[in-house]
Design an enzyme around this catalytic site. Structure first.
Site, short mmCIF file in Angstrom:
data_model
loop_
_atom_site.label_atom_id
_atom_site.label_comp_id
_atom_site.label_asym_id
_atom_site.label_seq_id
_atom_site.Cartn_x
_atom_site.Cartn_y
_atom_site.Cartn_z
N LYS A 152 0.87 -1.19 0.00
CA LYS A 152 0.00 0.00 0.00
C LYS A 152 0.90 1.23 0.00
O LYS A 152 1.10 1.88 1.02
CB LYS A 152 -0.91 -0.01 1.22
CG LYS A 152 -2.25 -0.71 0.94
CD LYS A 152 -3.19 -0.66 2.11
CE LYS A 152 -4.06 0.57 2.14
NZ LYS A 152 -5.12 0.58 1.15
N1 PMP Z 1 -7.51 -3.28 -3.07
C1 PMP Z 1 -7.02 -2.04 -2.94
C2 PMP Z 1 -6.33 -1.42 -4.11
C3 PMP Z 1 -7.16 -1.35 -1.73
O1 PMP Z 1 -6.67 -0.12 -1.59
C4 PMP Z 1 -7.83 -1.98 -0.65
C5 PMP Z 1 -8.00 -1.25 0.65
N2 PMP Z 1 -6.93 -1.46 1.51
C6 PMP Z 1 -8.31 -3.28 -0.83
C7 PMP Z 1 -8.14 -3.91 -2.06
C8 PMP Z 1 -8.97 -4.02 0.29
O2 PMP Z 1 -8.02 -4.34 1.26
P1 PMP Z 1 -8.41 -4.54 2.78
O3 PMP Z 1 -9.53 -5.51 2.83
O4 PMP Z 1 -7.19 -5.04 3.42
O5 PMP Z 1 -8.84 -3.19 3.30
#
Ligand code: PMP
Length: 302
Positions: A152
């Site tokens: 991220k």
């Molecule tokens: N894909 C992307 C590109 C994201 O930014 C997120 C948010 N973090 C997710 C998927 C979902 O991830 P998570 O369930 O860990 O929040």
């Protein structure tokens, strides 16, 4: 509404002190990592959902931008709990962020100085009872050979933003769906995606997606409650997706979001499907500490 305080490099400071200089690589090139975490109201006070998993991911992107996080997991847990207590919030969103902070414009010789903050945000939206509309964007998900899709990293979200702008400019769609570089379904701008076909939950395999923690939670809940063989991770073509009985998006912020139509084509009967609703209810109970089996996923603040 903004909370009164945030945490910045070891100290809780008033909201307006949460600043970084413009001439830093974090601002200039999006070189930093962040996380999105939720905490929920429970009978035993606020509890943070899957905090160790989120913090593990938070320290991961620092490798991909060439530096390490400045704080240990224990220090960050302490800081997050302290900040939540200080603001008195019972539920909300937690955004840890670490940006490369040396004052320089050169991209060749960026130092390892990092500025780390923890920002809270009020976020009390409940279960989504209406389905959203989505469109498959022309903008493809970033190529895994170019950027580390599992991280991220702040700058990666230019990709998400472009996909959102693309679908918003082509009509009144709520959500963008991105295909990967090979043309298979990848994910939404900030959510992973699932489809349900003949009672089986199908989600794109890892490789070009951010492997979401909500995605992981859903796969575990589905196997525990709907059947051991109910989940498949595989490549999904856009046509397959459009033929799903149900489609939903999932992420920390969105939780589980039913999709009623894609590219104007109605999915199922256009309403949140049976499996989606069952998973929404389960997820909501688990996050609020109502199911003992998953107590390990909660970190209590008090
Ligand atoms: N894909 C992307 C590109 C994201 O930014 C997120 C948010 N973090 C997710 C998927 C979902 O991830 P998570 O369930 O860990 O929040």
């Amino acid at each position: 509404m903004r909370p009164k305080y945030l945490w910045l490099d070891g100290k809780i400071v008033p909201w307006k002190k949460g600043t970084i200089h413009l001439a830093t690589p974090g601002v200039q090139y999006g070189l930093g990592g962040f996380e999105g975490i939720r905490f929920y109201r429970t009978d035993k006070g606020p509890a943070i959902f899957r905090l160790p998993e989120h913090l593990a991911r938070f320290s991961y992107p620092h490798w991909s931008i060439g530096t390490k996080t400045a704080y240990s997991e224990e220090e960050l847990i302490c800081a997050i709990k302290r900040l939540i207590r200080k603001t008195g919030m019972e539920e909300g969103y937690i955004r840890p962020v670490s940006l490369l902070a040396e004052e320089t414009l050169g991209i060749e010789r960026i130092g390892k100085l990092v500025k780390t903050a923890i920002i809270l945000w009020h976020w009390e939206k409940g279960l989504r009872s209406e389905a959203v509309s989505a469109k498959i964007s022309k903008v493809r998900r970033i190529h895994p050979a170019s950027l580390d899709v599992c991280a991220k990293v702040n700058g990666h979200y230019v990709n998400s933003r472009l996909a959102i702008l693309d679908v918003q400019n082509s009509g009144s769609y709520d959500k963008a769906i991105l295909l990967d570089h090979k043309g298979y379904v990848a994910e939404a701008a900030a959510e992973n995606i699932f489809m349900v076909k003949n009672g089986i939950l199908i989600t794109p395999s890892c490789g070009a997606i951010l492997p979401g923690i909500t995605r992981d939670t859903i796969m575990i809940l589905a196997r525990d409650y709907l059947g051991r063989d109910v989940v498949r991770e595989k490549k999904i073509t856009p046509d397959e997706l459009l033929n799903g009985d149900e489609v939903f998006l999932c992420g920390t912020a969105a939780e589980i979001l039913p999709v009623g139509s894609i590219d104007g084509i109605v999915i199922g009967d256009g309403k949140p499907g049976k499996t989606t609703r069952r998973l929404q209810a389960l997820y909501s109970d688990v996050a609020r500490g109502k199911i003992k089996l998953y107590a390990r996923w909660l970190t209590y603040v008090r």
